[in-house]
Design an enzyme around this catalytic site. Structure first.
Site, short mmCIF file in Angstrom:
data_model
loop_
_atom_site.label_atom_id
_atom_site.label_comp_id
_atom_site.label_asym_id
_atom_site.label_seq_id
_atom_site.Cartn_x
_atom_site.Cartn_y
_atom_site.Cartn_z
N ASN A 16 99.28 96.23 86.67
CA ASN A 16 98.17 97.16 86.43
C ASN A 16 96.84 96.41 86.33
O ASN A 16 95.81 96.93 86.75
CB ASN A 16 98.43 98.01 85.19
CG ASN A 16 99.32 99.19 85.50
OD1 ASN A 16 99.02 100.00 86.38
ND2 ASN A 16 100.43 99.30 84.80
N MET A 89 102.14 94.74 74.82
CA MET A 89 103.29 95.14 74.03
C MET A 89 103.10 94.93 72.53
O MET A 89 104.03 94.57 71.82
CB MET A 89 104.55 94.40 74.53
CG MET A 89 104.84 94.62 76.01
SD MET A 89 104.88 96.36 76.50
CE MET A 89 106.39 96.87 75.72
N HIS A 108 100.95 104.42 80.05
CA HIS A 108 102.34 104.43 79.59
C HIS A 108 103.23 105.07 80.64
O HIS A 108 102.88 106.12 81.19
CB HIS A 108 102.43 105.21 78.27
CG HIS A 108 103.79 105.18 77.67
ND1 HIS A 108 104.30 104.07 77.02
CD2 HIS A 108 104.78 106.11 77.66
CE1 HIS A 108 105.53 104.34 76.62
NE2 HIS A 108 105.85 105.56 77.00
#
Length: 189
Positions: A16, A89, A108
């Site tokens: 991403n 995370m 997400h």
């Protein structure tokens, strides 16, 4: 076009992060990658794009507040206006939330509120649901509970393996996240 200075927080491979860096006409200049995992592949990607990396080890600090204060100091030094989480995370704490209120966004791999937390793709796959997807949302104190900005569904086919599903979800992520960032920043500039 004035570009908004942003930091990307990531802990893993950086797909991403790469999608953000390669997006066309994105009104953002990524001035810092924040990473909490030594050896994470995302740092190699940052080097390819010439983005400085702030690697930190949370265990080296006396408390979450202590390392978040250090992060805030570094983010302010770099002129960061927005934070985009991309496979980060770690739960964002109250210090960072307060310093960047309303300007921390996460992606997400599920249709929240379904399957929050770690391994959302595996959770959806194991649950046998026929649809999952991708959510872009603001961060709050909870785990994947912040206000939803955008969602896109991804069907789960009977012949899918978990890896096949992950690949399709990532394709959606790599398109949706830059589009949402573009919309958010065009509204604020």
């Amino acid at each position: 076009m004035k570009k908004t200075k942003a930091a990307v927080f990531a802990s893993g491979t950086g797909s991403n992060f790469q999608a953000i860096m390669e997006a066309d006409n994105l009104p953002v200049e990524v001035v810092l990658l924040v990473c909490d995992k030594a050896g994470a592949k995302v740092m190699e990607k940052a080097a390819q794009y010439g983005v400085p990396v702030l690697l930190f080890d949370p265990k080296a600090y006396a408390s979450k507040s202590a390392y978040e204060q250090k992060l805030i100091e570094e983010l302010e030094k770099a002129g960061v206006e927005w934070i985009f989480l991309a496979g980060y995370m770690r739960i964002v704490g109250p210090d960072l939330l307060g310093a960047f209120e309303g300007r921390i966004v996460n992606i997400h791999p599920s249709l929240l509120p379904a399957f929050p937390g770690k391994d959302a793709i595996g959770q959806a796959y194991q649950a046998g649901v026929d649809t999952t997807g991708v959510t872009v949302h603001y961060i709050d104190e909870g785990i994947d509970t912040g206000p939803i900005i955008a969602q896109e569904s991804v069907g789960i086919h009977p012949e899918d393996t978990e890896d096949m599903l992950k690949e399709r979800i990532q394709q959606v992520e790599h398109n949706l996240y830059p589009n949402v960032i573009r919309q958010l920043l065009n509204q604020t500039t």
